[in-house]
Design a protein around this motif. Structure first.
Motif, mmCIF file in Angstrom:
data_model
loop_
_atom_site.group_PDB
_atom_site.id
_atom_site.type_symbol
_atom_site.label_atom_id
_atom_site.label_comp_id
_atom_site.label_asym_id
_atom_site.label_seq_id
_atom_site.Cartn_x
_atom_site.Cartn_y
_atom_site.Cartn_z
ATOM 1 N N HIS A 127 2.091 3.077 -3.240
ATOM 2 C CA HIS A 127 1.205 4.069 -3.866
ATOM 3 C C HIS A 127 1.351 5.420 -3.179
ATOM 4 C CE1 HIS A 127 -1.085 1.405 -6.560
ATOM 5 N NE2 HIS A 127 -0.857 0.472 -5.654
ATOM 6 N N VAL A 128 1.429 5.398 -1.856
ATOM 7 C CA VAL A 128 1.585 6.648 -1.114
ATOM 8 C C VAL A 128 2.911 7.325 -1.463
ATOM 9 C CG1 VAL A 128 1.812 7.633 1.211
ATOM 10 C CG2 VAL A 128 0.113 5.827 0.760
ATOM 11 N N ILE A 137 4.681 7.116 -4.201
ATOM 12 C CA ILE A 137 4.799 7.620 -5.577
ATOM 13 C C ILE A 137 4.346 9.070 -5.666
ATOM 14 C CG2 ILE A 137 3.764 7.390 -7.885
ATOM 15 C CD1 ILE A 137 4.133 4.323 -7.562
ATOM 16 N N LYS A 174 -5.723 1.070 -16.821
ATOM 17 C CA LYS A 174 -4.979 1.627 -15.688
ATOM 18 C C LYS A 174 -3.598 2.108 -16.125
ATOM 19 C CE LYS A 174 -8.112 0.820 -12.656
ATOM 20 N NZ LYS A 174 -8.386 -0.588 -12.334
ATOM 21 N N TYR A 185 -7.484 4.186 -7.581
ATOM 22 C CA TYR A 185 -8.033 3.120 -6.742
ATOM 23 C C TYR A 185 -8.788 3.676 -5.526
ATOM 24 C CZ TYR A 185 -4.643 0.464 -9.499
ATOM 25 O OH TYR A 185 -3.921 -0.084 -10.527
ATOM 26 N N GLY A 228 0.083 10.247 -15.625
ATOM 27 C CA GLY A 228 0.397 10.980 -14.412
ATOM 28 C C GLY A 228 -0.650 10.871 -13.310
ATOM 29 N N GLU A 229 -1.775 10.233 -13.603
ATOM 30 C CA GLU A 229 -2.734 10.014 -12.509
ATOM 31 C C GLU A 229 -2.088 9.118 -11.472
ATOM 32 O OE1 GLU A 229 -7.189 9.470 -12.770
ATOM 33 O OE2 GLU A 229 -6.622 9.090 -14.863
ATOM 34 N N LEU A 230 -2.547 9.266 -10.225
ATOM 35 C CA LEU A 230 -1.967 8.476 -9.145
ATOM 36 C C LEU A 230 -2.852 7.282 -8.794
ATOM 37 C CD1 LEU A 230 -0.804 11.381 -6.849
ATOM 38 C CD2 LEU A 230 0.687 9.670 -7.914
ATOM 39 N N GLY A 231 -2.214 6.194 -8.412
ATOM 40 C CA GLY A 231 -2.962 5.039 -7.914
ATOM 41 C C GLY A 231 -3.826 5.424 -6.727
ATOM 42 N N LEU A 232 -3.351 6.366 -5.915
ATOM 43 C CA LEU A 232 -4.136 6.830 -4.767
ATOM 44 C C LEU A 232 -5.521 7.289 -5.196
ATOM 45 C CD1 LEU A 232 -1.495 8.906 -2.745
ATOM 46 C CD2 LEU A 232 -2.436 6.663 -2.167
ATOM 47 N N LEU A 273 2.812 -1.835 -13.598
ATOM 48 C CA LEU A 273 1.908 -0.695 -13.422
ATOM 49 C C LEU A 273 2.505 0.343 -12.481
ATOM 50 C CD1 LEU A 273 -1.676 -2.263 -13.249
ATOM 51 C CD2 LEU A 273 -0.586 -1.034 -15.138
ATOM 52 N N LEU A 274 3.045 -0.108 -11.389
ATOM 53 C CA LEU A 274 3.681 0.837 -10.467
ATOM 54 C C LEU A 274 4.885 1.508 -11.114
ATOM 55 C CD1 LEU A 274 3.346 -1.167 -7.146
ATOM 56 C CD2 LEU A 274 2.373 1.086 -7.605
ATOM 57 N N ALA A 292 6.242 8.113 -14.631
ATOM 58 C CA ALA A 292 5.496 9.335 -14.972
ATOM 59 C C ALA A 292 5.799 10.464 -13.987
ATOM 60 C CB ALA A 292 3.997 9.037 -14.980
ATOM 61 N N ARG A 293 6.242 10.092 -12.791
ATOM 62 C CA ARG A 293 6.595 11.091 -11.778
ATOM 63 C C ARG A 293 8.081 11.409 -11.778
ATOM 64 N NH1 ARG A 293 1.922 13.152 -9.554
ATOM 65 N NH2 ARG A 293 3.036 13.643 -7.650
ATOM 66 N N LEU A 336 -2.098 5.833 -15.530
ATOM 67 C CA LEU A 336 -0.884 6.014 -14.712
ATOM 68 C C LEU A 336 0.217 6.672 -15.530
ATOM 69 C CD1 LEU A 336 -0.958 2.548 -12.925
ATOM 70 C CD2 LEU A 336 -1.277 4.763 -11.798
ATOM 71 N N MET A 341 -7.978 5.428 -2.769
ATOM 72 C CA MET A 341 -7.392 4.958 -1.510
ATOM 73 C C MET A 341 -7.337 6.020 -0.403
ATOM 74 S SD MET A 341 -4.018 3.091 -3.007
ATOM 75 C CE MET A 341 -4.048 1.467 -3.807
ATOM 76 N N THR A 371 5.167 2.171 -14.276
ATOM 77 C CA THR A 371 4.606 3.172 -15.192
ATOM 78 C C THR A 371 4.282 4.459 -14.436
ATOM 79 O OG1 THR A 371 3.661 1.431 -16.569
ATOM 80 C CG2 THR A 371 2.684 3.634 -16.768
ATOM 81 N N SER A 372 3.666 4.274 -13.281
ATOM 82 C CA SER A 372 3.297 5.433 -12.466
ATOM 83 C C SER A 372 4.533 6.164 -11.950
ATOM 84 C CB SER A 372 2.422 4.953 -11.305
ATOM 85 O OG SER A 372 1.984 6.024 -10.506
ATOM 86 N N TRP A 400 0.833 -1.223 0.000
ATOM 87 C CA TRP A 400 0.000 0.000 0.000
ATOM 88 C C TRP A 400 0.860 1.263 0.000
ATOM 89 C CZ3 TRP A 400 -4.456 0.670 4.154
ATOM 90 C CH2 TRP A 400 -5.544 1.347 3.560
#
Lengths: 224, 224, 224, 224, 224, 224
Positions: free
Chosen positions: E69-70, E72, F196, F210, F203-207, E97-98, E104-105, F200, F212, E100-101, E66
């Protein structure tokens, strides 16, 4: 850089330290928020010891125990030697002669992420050791390390003067500044556990004592 | 090639062997120049044994203990069985029946870089074993190995008839031809250690006894 | 999928289970054709226990002991808890409070491919545990697992209600349906071993008792 | 005792050495009776190298690479450095500067039961290394070891001048005196394998080519 | 206690960070006095990456990703995610997927003392990872950890904002405050190495370049 | 008991098997509820293979590859050999000749909780292998095992005819009866992941994706 010996370190209050020893590793670890454990590869060389003391830290090169001699001079009554090699090593850094010297200085035990030897003698002397290995391999005295500097030992960051608690479950470190508050929480935890123990011994279930049934059902647990 | 049994091996003098047992692994290892230790993965199955004897060596296939039976016939009073598998294996090559047989032939113990079983019985029989694992896995009798050939056991090269010393610190091998001179050095070392022990117990520091302060300063050690 | 608790499992006959305990792990393992051992990384936390019981199985997420509470409710007199984490983990899933609760329900012991803690207390309570590690690391109660589903624990497939045998040699599983016939074979094996033991103690060689010399010669073994 | 450098060693015939390199580790190991392999923990730092050469051996203290410098002076064209630490160590004893020096002396590669570093550079230089670890940990030059003495490296006894064969399957040692006869057997084995390969590729079964069906049936194999 | 996210951390100068990446792990480790290496169990999932960046640290429960995600959300251009589980775990916390995210950051890579998955995708994306394991085991999102707090990752203490350097030799941490001075020393070291490399390539020996012969002789090295 | 060969096994539908190969290990593992992974110690000998097939299982004694020959006769087009030794072993059970034979029978690869050799040849032949070790150690043909019986391989229970999926992330087993439904779920999962991935990457966040943030706040996460 290696080659430093810090002579003056602060220590926690003796009564706090002794209280932490009485609480033991598992309770202290829980009381401070489930942190501070050293890796499970550190095992006691004989069963039954339960100690706490102030860390006198040693950073030592692989296969070189010169700094143990330097550290022993820095020991005060109630201290525990904590040695981390600068790279993985299982050589026997410590044996009965060093234990004799450390005990003469008031040392309560040794925590070492490496090897020890003379374990029969150490057992007879009742000198407690938690180590990664028992290995008779001799060491040299050729290269400097440091004493009373911050180290990482078996995966835990340790500052000189931190409180080390060790028993059959392993080893835990408590920050010196947190020692008193952790002890308070540990004692509260022990008091609470005693009542739980009696109810469990009488046959009550944790499912009921801790009121878990509703949450388990909400999570989707199915009984068949 | 496998399939050899050497019937005649030379052994060291019995009194020398017994002297090495008394000195113990750590002292013998130091006395012969810090060589000869077997890897620390070999641990005693029960604490307190301290033995020495002449190596009857076994090279055995993985999971096949046929050669142990062959080796037992070659045992003489005071020998130690030393088994190295031809590839890493932790199966239980040895149990209480083989120990009964070996003891009837005068065998003092077993050193094995693999597994043993029936450890409760072996403990009750006071038959000492140093092994890599305790594992009940049975073995077969289908493929030849050799007895009394040179082996490498747990990282140490061992010749038949070499002296094996084993205690709670682990296992050490001494070349047969060197046994007497190593014993002399070990005894000198023990004598020297005793006086050191008394001075250390009285609070003297190793830094002073071994005159280390000057060298440490020359190397650049800084006290803060 | 996780989240299942099977309430009704079949168990082997109590006298069969007790017979298997008496035979011990090595004999039972041999009697059923050298199968069923759990990996040697599972070691007893104190020596001397020799137990058998019916498996109440737990599949638990890493670092989460919630299902242990659920499983304890499913225990009947003579059962053994068997826990496999869903991925490798050495956290301390189990300590003295859970042992108190399990004992109150008639549990004979715990087999766990992970860690335990409070081992001094568990030893004093004479609650036997075979575990991969001793580690005080606390766990959470946040994610479902399952109870009484088929698991793989330390390399062995275990069904709920299978018979678990555990002693100083490790742990063995016997299929519930095979338990009676395995016991018969184990007892025959023990009887046979006793006569062998006496002959070996008297100095006879396995080479002769088992009539191996001809086959060894045929395979090409050379005596030098 | 440490502190010895043997200047004169005998080497096998260059054409024999090259023949062994061509045969490769698995074939050479089989040809000499399934002996001589170093432990599988030694892995190549880059794939595809297949070399053989004469061993220049190094016994080095943990975390001390001084003897590598001493050994490089002893290298002749076609040699391979083989380093065993005196106790388990994974420090980076060797990097691109030492490889530059060794290559300038004709060295074909390094076999080390410890760590190496600068692996990207070593790969670009096409200097082959088989090691236990890749680790950047630096070493000191403070304690003597020995060069061209017998060592045990990764479980195999190696004499200076023995032939080392190494490829993607690992590392094998051939006694210098046996090198020519092992090559002969290896070449015979290769010839034999080629015909087998063609028959197997055509769909014939090993069961038939090696005439196994009768023996399997005699052993009791049951088809269901 | 877990459950903290520190939003504001300080970072080293970008040009210093890039200079450290160019110097590489072995040189940086030496330049700062042979400290700061993470354990050798962290290996790159694909060869050839050489990066440096500012640590965004993650303390995560075993089997629970978890907090990734925080974390990122806290990434800035040029950062590196550094994850330490609160107890040993090899689950696959991170996949394509993570990645990719994170990319992007602006994230440059991941250092994780646990497992990753989707390594074929990560390789194709050229996202560099140093991990303890490759393991597809899924994780949950049930328990809090912390982001940008001090951690111990693979044996090294790491503060948020410290500089992480990683290449084929492994991973090294440089204190943020020391980064500039370490870079200066690393560059001096590189310049010095280049001249050494040329002399060694020309056949000069380290024994002579580093003037070791006298000291070796004084230590007692014997040539035979 | 060992010594059984089951000739007739059921297999999943070929198109389902190929669909699972395309989905890959991580997705299949998730789709079936995070179960079925073999331990991470099984690694591919060359990168990039992604296969699925029906398991032809082998239970083999340590260091004995006789049953591999027996198993090859049982192969049908699209099968995968899956070998579990009866006790831990890393010997080289399989090399280029056996691979030639297996490929001639339509075999897609080998999964083995032991060692392989001839890995350069296997790589050139593009025969994929997932193994615990690369080790040239030869094996014998002396003791029976079984073919197409249930096994536990690297911690996972496998029935003959189960679907094995293997790629750079490791190996996963899918029950034959579940294969079609798992494929359906895997494909749904892939479709969902693609959207997804695009969000991502933008630039959208999983937070946020999803949702969260609320749950994290409720759990007590604090931003500082």
């Amino acid at each position: 850089m290696a080659g430093r010996v810090v002579r003056t370190i602060e220590r926690a209050d003796a009564s706090v330290i002794d209280g932490l020893a009485h609480a033991g590793v598992a309770t202290v670890h829980e009381a401070q928020g489930r942190i501070g454990l050293l890796a499970s590869r550190l095992r006691p060389i004989w069963p039954g010891a339960r100690i706490a003391g102030s860390a006198v830290t040693i950073s030592a090169p692989p296969g070189d125990n010169w700094m143990v001699h330097v550290a022993i001079e820095q020991l005060k009554q109630g201290d525990i030697l904590v040695l981390a090699p600068t790279s993985p090593c299982e050589d026997g850094y410590f044996g009965d002669l060093l234990a004799t010297s450390a005990m003469a200085r008031g040392c309560r035990g040794l925590v070492i992420d490496a090897g020890v030897r003379d374990v029969r003698d150490l057992t007879q002397m009742a000198f407690p050791v938690w180590s990664k290995a028992v290995f008779a391999q001799g060491t040299v005295k050729a290269t400097l390390g440091s004493v009373n500097v911050p180290i990482v030992c078996a995966g835990a960051a340790i500052e000189p003067g931190d409180v080390i608690v060790a028993d059959d479950d392993g080893v835990c470190v408590v920050r010196r500044a947190d020692a008193a508050s952790v002890l308070t929480k540990a004692q509260a935890r022990e008091a609470n556990e005693e009542s739980k123990r009696q109810r469990l011994a009488a046959g009550e279930l944790g499912l009921d004592i801790y009121d878990m049934r509703g949450k388990l059902e909400a999570m989707g647990l199915k009984y068949e």
